[in-house]
Design an enzyme around this catalytic site. Structure first.
Site, short mmCIF file in Angstrom:
data_model
loop_
_atom_site.label_atom_id
_atom_site.label_comp_id
_atom_site.label_asym_id
_atom_site.label_seq_id
_atom_site.Cartn_x
_atom_site.Cartn_y
_atom_site.Cartn_z
N LYS A 1 0.81 -1.22 0.00
CA LYS A 1 0.00 0.00 0.00
C LYS A 1 0.86 1.28 0.00
CE LYS A 1 -4.55 -1.23 0.45
NZ LYS A 1 -4.59 -2.61 0.81
N SER B 1 1.04 -9.74 -0.72
CA SER B 1 0.74 -8.31 -0.65
C SER B 1 1.09 -7.65 0.68
CB SER B 1 -0.74 -8.11 -0.95
OG SER B 1 -1.52 -9.02 -0.20
C1 PLP Z 1 -5.30 -3.63 0.42
C2 PLP Z 1 -4.77 -5.01 0.41
C3 PLP Z 1 -5.12 -5.94 -0.59
C4 PLP Z 1 -6.13 -5.64 -1.67
O1 PLP Z 1 -5.76 -4.56 -2.49
P1 PLP Z 1 -6.84 -3.79 -3.39
O2 PLP Z 1 -6.07 -2.73 -4.07
O3 PLP Z 1 -7.89 -3.25 -2.46
O4 PLP Z 1 -7.42 -4.80 -4.31
C5 PLP Z 1 -4.52 -7.19 -0.56
N1 PLP Z 1 -3.65 -7.54 0.40
C6 PLP Z 1 -3.28 -6.68 1.37
C7 PLP Z 1 -2.30 -7.13 2.39
C8 PLP Z 1 -3.82 -5.38 1.41
O5 PLP Z 1 -3.46 -4.54 2.38
#
Ligand code: PLP
Length: 318
Positions: free
Chosen positions: A51, A301
């Site tokens: 993010k 992510s």
């Molecule tokens: C925000 C987030 C997502 C999803 O991302 P989007 O852009 O909302 O699709 C996935 N994994 C983690 C760890 C996140 O913080």
């Protein structure tokens, strides 16, 4: 719609702030999945998730346009990322969080020097408050996914993957509001369209899966999935058209599959990832696609998991 040039520009803008995260490998995972597996390690990114990429691009742009503060309505990874980059750039950040926010999340935002305001229990209450605060403070509201700067910033991880593994066959990406996957799709399909991009959602938060099937944005009731970063109830207005244009497939994983993938990565790979990211490992482990003997990058992510939640995930036996 954003294009590859927007992502290249984002990459220059955020280069001094973010880490280039490694691609991790695991023989055991590859054996288990029947594919050559790679993990793009955004759980090792600044603030513990991807993010920070979009937040940095968007907040820097806001500063160039004269903003003296920013606001966001997220107690999770987006809120932490906005607080971090605002503090680094020397401007104020107010993060609007729910009344019942977990103490550890509150502390993380405060550790990045973010102001916290508690408001209501739902995002429907928090979002207008964050926008109102931005107006009052001559600031800018920073949305979590439905914004061209956010999408382009998140897409920079797609460019990194192509450079780190130029013969990659497929990339698995978790889907919340779709900011991450819309950026990654643009980066990959406008550079090397033969690479497949597969979206992954929990069965309990299948709004994008349903929306793509019905060719329109579908809203689902509030989700309780353990993948708390993926609980968004509908795809974004700006993100959805990108998915419609480029995505190869969306697959769904169960709560138990997410939990088992989480435990595998913790126990065998010694990596702490969050349930939202375990979804992409689960999709490979439980063979949700027909891919075999391919090079697959799972986009891990983030790694922000509460110790209480972690204890719950590992205590249930297989
Ligand atoms: C925000 C987030 C997502 C999803 O991302 P989007 O852009 O909302 O699709 C996935 N994994 C983690 C760890 C996140 O913080």
């Amino acid at each position: 719609m954003i294009g590859i040039a927007d992502i290249a520009h984002a990459r220059e803008q955020i280069a001094d702030t973010i880490h280039q995260t490694p691609l991790l490998t695991s023989k055991q995972l590859s054996l288990l999945c029947g594919n050559e597996m790679y993990l793009k390690a955004e759980h090792l990114q600044k603030t513990g998730s991807f993010k920070i990429r979009g937040a940095t691009h968007k907040v820097k742009q806001a500063v160039r346009e004269g903003a003296v503060s920013v606001t966001a309505a997220s107690s999770g990874n987006h809120g932490q990322a906005v607080a971090y980059i605002a503090s680094k750039l020397g401007i104020g950040a107010t993060i609007v969080v729910p009344e019942d926010v977990a103490a550890c999340k509150l502390e993380a935002i405060q550790a990045y020097q973010g102001e916290v305001e508690k408001c209501g229990l739902t995002s429907a209450e928090r979002l207008p408050r964050a926008m109102e605060l931005a107006k009052q403070q001559n600031g800018v509201y920073i949305p979590p996914y439905d914004d061209p700067y956010i999408m382009a910033g998140q897409g920079t991880v797609g460019l990194e993957i192509l450079e780190q593994l130029d013969d990659v066959d497929a990339v698995f990406v978790p889907i919340g509001g779709g900011g991450l996957i819309s950026g990654v799709l643009t980066a990959i399909k406008e550079t090397k369209p033969s690479v497949q991009v597969i979206g992954v959602e929990p069965q309990l938060a299948n709004d994008t899966y349903l929306s793509l099937k019905q060719n329109q944005r579908i809203s689902i009731a509030g989700s309780t999935t353990i993948a708390d970063g993926l609980r968004t109830s509908e795809p974004g207005e700006l993100t959805f058209p990108v998915l419609r244009k480029y995505i190869d497939d969306v697959v769904l994983v169960t709560e138990e599959e997410i939990r088992q993938a989480f435990c595998f990565v913790l126990e065998r790979m010694k990596q702490v990832i969050e349930p939202s990211s375990a979804t992409v490992i689960a999709a490979a482990m439980f063979e949700k696609t027909a891919l075999r003997n391919k090079r697959i990058v799972t986009l891990v992510s983030g790694g922000n998991v509460d110790l209480d939640q972690l204890a719950g995930l590992v205590s249930k036996s297989d």
